[in-house]
Every structure is written in C-alpha cells, then in structure tokens.
Motif scaffolding. Structure first.
Motif, mmCIF file in Angstrom:
data_model
loop_
_atom_site.group_PDB
_atom_site.id
_atom_site.type_symbol
_atom_site.label_atom_id
_atom_site.label_comp_id
_atom_site.label_asym_id
_atom_site.label_seq_id
_atom_site.Cartn_x
_atom_site.Cartn_y
_atom_site.Cartn_z
ATOM 1 N N GLU A 31 45.063 35.403 43.447
ATOM 2 C CA GLU A 31 43.934 36.005 42.758
ATOM 3 C C GLU A 31 43.030 36.714 43.757
ATOM 4 O O GLU A 31 42.392 37.720 43.424
ATOM 5 C CB GLU A 31 43.158 34.944 41.972
ATOM 6 C CG GLU A 31 43.931 34.398 40.789
ATOM 7 C CD GLU A 31 43.098 33.474 39.919
ATOM 8 O OE1 GLU A 31 41.861 33.656 39.864
ATOM 9 O OE2 GLU A 31 43.673 32.557 39.299
ATOM 10 N N SER A 32 42.986 36.209 44.968
ATOM 11 C CA SER A 32 42.202 36.874 46.011
ATOM 12 C C SER A 32 42.809 38.232 46.358
ATOM 13 O O SER A 32 42.079 39.208 46.560
ATOM 14 C CB SER A 32 42.148 35.991 47.263
ATOM 15 O OG SER A 32 41.454 36.644 48.304
ATOM 16 N N ALA B 223 41.744 40.550 43.698
ATOM 17 C CA ALA B 223 40.325 40.872 43.811
ATOM 18 C C ALA B 223 40.067 41.849 44.956
ATOM 19 O O ALA B 223 39.158 42.687 44.878
ATOM 20 C CB ALA B 223 39.509 39.600 44.014
ATOM 21 N N SER C 184 37.870 45.103 44.912
ATOM 22 C CA SER C 184 36.748 45.191 45.854
ATOM 23 C C SER C 184 36.729 46.527 46.576
ATOM 24 O O SER C 184 35.652 47.078 46.854
ATOM 25 C CB SER C 184 36.836 44.049 46.863
ATOM 26 O OG SER C 184 35.809 44.146 47.825
ATOM 27 N N VAL D 128 34.687 39.933 47.498
ATOM 28 C CA VAL D 128 35.782 39.270 46.799
ATOM 29 C C VAL D 128 35.323 37.972 46.152
ATOM 30 O O VAL D 128 35.690 37.667 45.005
ATOM 31 C CB VAL D 128 36.953 39.004 47.779
ATOM 32 C CG1 VAL D 128 38.007 38.093 47.133
ATOM 33 C CG2 VAL D 128 37.582 40.315 48.211
ATOM 34 N N LEU E 260 33.630 38.597 42.885
ATOM 35 C CA LEU E 260 34.578 38.997 41.851
ATOM 36 C C LEU E 260 35.338 37.790 41.310
ATOM 37 O O LEU E 260 35.563 37.668 40.106
ATOM 38 C CB LEU E 260 35.563 40.036 42.403
ATOM 39 C CG LEU E 260 34.973 41.397 42.777
ATOM 40 C CD1 LEU E 260 36.031 42.262 43.446
ATOM 41 C CD2 LEU E 260 34.416 42.102 41.544
ATOM 42 N N LEU E 261 35.721 36.882 42.198
ATOM 43 C CA LEU E 261 36.483 35.709 41.786
ATOM 44 C C LEU E 261 35.635 34.714 40.988
ATOM 45 O O LEU E 261 36.180 33.849 40.294
ATOM 46 C CB LEU E 261 37.081 35.006 43.011
ATOM 47 C CG LEU E 261 38.203 35.769 43.729
ATOM 48 C CD1 LEU E 261 38.623 35.023 44.994
ATOM 49 C CD2 LEU E 261 39.389 35.976 42.806
ATOM 50 N N ARG F 42 40.633 39.067 35.207
ATOM 51 C CA ARG F 42 39.204 39.220 34.996
ATOM 52 C C ARG F 42 38.917 40.693 34.700
ATOM 53 O O ARG F 42 39.806 41.548 34.822
ATOM 54 C CB ARG F 42 38.439 38.764 36.246
ATOM 55 C CG ARG F 42 38.641 37.286 36.582
ATOM 56 C CD ARG F 42 37.956 36.923 37.898
ATOM 57 N NE ARG F 42 37.951 35.496 38.158
ATOM 58 C CZ ARG F 42 38.952 34.829 38.740
ATOM 59 N NH1 ARG F 42 40.035 35.494 39.132
ATOM 60 N NH2 ARG F 42 38.868 33.529 38.943
ATOM 61 N N HIS G 277 37.474 42.963 36.329
ATOM 62 C CA HIS G 277 37.732 43.887 37.435
ATOM 63 C C HIS G 277 39.223 44.126 37.661
ATOM 64 O O HIS G 277 39.596 45.044 38.397
ATOM 65 C CB HIS G 277 37.088 43.383 38.729
ATOM 66 C CG HIS G 277 37.624 42.064 39.213
ATOM 67 N ND1 HIS G 277 36.945 40.875 39.035
ATOM 68 C CD2 HIS G 277 38.780 41.736 39.855
ATOM 69 C CE1 HIS G 277 37.646 39.879 39.542
ATOM 70 N NE2 HIS G 277 38.773 40.384 40.057
ATOM 71 N N ASP G 278 40.066 43.294 37.064
ATOM 72 C CA ASP G 278 41.510 43.466 37.219
ATOM 73 C C ASP G 278 42.081 44.486 36.244
ATOM 74 O O ASP G 278 43.240 44.889 36.375
ATOM 75 C CB ASP G 278 42.240 42.135 36.992
ATOM 76 C CG ASP G 278 41.956 41.115 38.073
ATOM 77 O OD1 ASP G 278 42.082 41.473 39.263
ATOM 78 O OD2 ASP G 278 41.592 39.972 37.730
#
Length: 347
Positions: A162-163, A166, A170, A177, A180-181, A191, A193-194
């Motif tokens: 997931e990072s 992100a 970012s 990051v 966002l997470l 999420r 932003h994805d």
C-alpha cells in the motif's frame, strides 16, 4: 511493430481541452474539440484542408447514442468532404490507424482525436459493459471494484505494498505518504488517491511524414516503434498482477532501442496499475514518469491514452526531452495495451 523499414512519421502537434469533472456541453464532444482543432491549425499554420486523413475514438455507450462519432464531425465541418474513420475505443488506437494510413503512402498528414463526457452518467457502471456479457457484466461490477480485486491480488502476492501505491499518488499530489495511508478506504484496498477521477475532455494529435513534419515544426517527435497487444478478458485465466500484453508490446516497440528514455507517459487509472505497467515497460531508473501528471488529474475516458502519446511527443517538440515512451490502455484491468516509442534525433 518497429518502424525501421517504414517511412519516418512524426507527431507534429498536440492539443487537449481541460480535464474537468463536468462540462455543460453535449456528449458529442463538439464544444471540446473545436478549440483543440483551432489551436493546432494556429500553431502549425495550416487549415483543415491540409489534413489528409481523420480518425476518431469515442464510445456510443458513454455518449448514450448510436453513431455518436458522426455528430462529432460537426467540429470539423462538412464541406469540403473529408477522409475519415473511427474506432470504438481510446483515441490512441485511432492514432495508430492514422499512422498506418500515412505509412501506406495514401496521405502525408493525419489527425486523430478522441472525446468523452464521463459526467453524463455513471461511468463506473457504464464500463461494466466492457466485461464478459455472460459471467461478469450481469453482476454490474464497478470499475473501481474490479481494480480493487487486482490491487488486492498484488498485495497478497507481495508484488507491491500500500505504501508503494501511495508513493505513486504522492508524486502527483505532493502529500506525504503517511498522510495518504491514513485516509479511509473507498474500495478496500483502494483509497481515494488510488483512483484517478473521471474527467470530461477531448484531445487531438497530428501526424506527418518526415518531409512534411520538418516543414511544420523544428523538433518533430519521430515514432521509432509502435505495438499494441491484448490479454484475455477472462480475469480468472490471467495473473492480474502482471501485464504480458504491455511487456510484449514494449519488447516489440523498443526493439534494440535503449529503455533508459527521458520521459514515460503511462496510462494508469489506478496507482497499482502504474506499478504493473512500469515493470512491464522495463524503463530505466532515471526516466521521468508522467511529468504531465498522468491521469491522476483527470481520467478522460477515450482520450486519456491519446493524451499520453501527445504529452510524450510534446516533451520532444518543446525540446524538453530527446527520447520518450507512451503507454495507453483500454478495457478492464489493463486488458489491451499500446506502447509507442519516440525520438527527436536522427537515426
């Protein structure tokens, strides 16, 4: 296909309307297309009569009408008559047809354009119509729901984290990051932003033979390789964490060219899909990825792929890059993929 044995063809012009969440115009794209055409005419010092072939990309499902591309021709003009064609998919594939038209020797210039008004309906459900009509479409899966399954497959396989996802977001948003997470899921594990937001937009790209290109611009963006491939539409029959069609298209388009290109424009509607495509392209660590922002600033259905080619070429036209690669995708979960390589120098 590598263009080694074909006439040298270059991108000489690119324009697109703003990628916005909603427009007040009609679904035939006329209001968005006319400014694009006018911009190209003005920059290149040409008129519509100088274009030898036109090809468009759009979707009747998205427009909500049959033969929607015909009404879009109003943006070109009915007189004098034009040499025209159409594809029912992203206009990157219309540009491929335009490239073939020039390579065949029939014309020396061609213009491809695409348009879509995603705000006209529920685009996530409309895109469900691209899936298998017997086993998948009756379930009415959302596009982001399917993408969530793909993202989860990669996470469970340890292919990405997931990072990692992100970090893609970012780069565009500038947000840390960690911040966002901390956001809530929209469709676990995605999420907000994805997921690239849909946009209403149109775009146009002009191609020309080498001789004509050098008359029109100082730094033509020569096409050095081009290929597009398709993976099975049966999601259960392929590994969703990789993109064999992108890899094969890249292997063919690059040939023996260096993959350490200056710019890569990747058509990735979801952050994890950029990770998949980046790996499949095999580009160098120094390559600037999506300096345009990619589709994170607006996923313009049926012109987003054409925009990626346009932006990659524009970096060369503007003297900001010497080499570039562009990627376009169509269909659910990276089903169909196109790779185009470009170079501003001599062979």
């Amino acid at each position: 296909m590598s263009s080694t044995d074909l006439p040298r063809i270059a991108v000489v012009g690119f324009a697109h309307s703003p990628n916005v969440a909603e427009t007040t115009g009609t679904t035939n794209g006329v209001e968005m297309l006319i400014p694009c055409f006018d911009k190209l005419y003005g920059e290149l010092g040409i008129t519509r009569s100088d274009i030898g072939f036109w090809c468009s990309g759009s979707s009747d499902y998205l427009a909500g009408r049959a033969f929607s591309f015909i009404s879009a021709i109003d943006s070109i003009g009915a007189v004098p008559p034009i040499n025209e064609s159409h594809v029912e998919m992203d206009a990157a594939w219309a540009l491929y047809e335009a490239w073939i038209k020039i390579a065949s020797g029939e014309v020396d210039t061609a213009l491809a354009y695409g348009f879509g008004k995603a705000s006209a309906g529920d685009s996530d459900l409309t895109l469900s119509l691209q899936t298998d009509p017997y086993t998948v479409a009756p379930l009415w899966p959302t596009a982001y729901g399917l993408a969530g399954l793909q993202a989860r497959a990669g996470l469970d396989a340890g292919t990405w984290s997931e990072s990692d996802m992100a970090q893609v977001a970012s780069r565009f948003t500038g947000e840390p990051v960690d911040k966002l997470l901390a956001a809530d899921y929209v469709a676990d594990p995605l999420r907000a932003h994805d997921i690239a937001p849909y946009a209403d937009a149109a775009a146009a790209v002009i191609l020309a033979t080498e001789e004509r290109a050098r008359e029109l611009v100082d730094n033509p963006a020569f096409i050095t390789g081009w290929d597009h491939r398709i993976d099975t539409p049966n999601f259960g029959a392929r590994d969703l964490t990789v993109s064999p069609s992108t890899k094969l298209a890249a292997d063919t388009a690059f040939g023996d060219q260096s993959r350490d290109v200056d710019v890569a424009e990747i058509h990735a509607p979801y952050t994890h899909q950029e990770l998949i495509v980046r790996e499949a392209l095999g580009i160098g660590a120094n390559t600037k990825i999506n300096p345009s922002g990619g589709v994170q600033g607006g996923n313009a259905l049926f012109s987003a792929g054409l925009q990626r080619i346009g932006y990659a070429a524009n970096a060369i036209l503007a003297g900001e890059a010497q080499t570039a690669v562009a990627h376009a995708t169509s269909g659910p979960l990276l089903q169909q993929n196109m790779v185009v390589t470009l170079n501003g120098g001599e062979k």
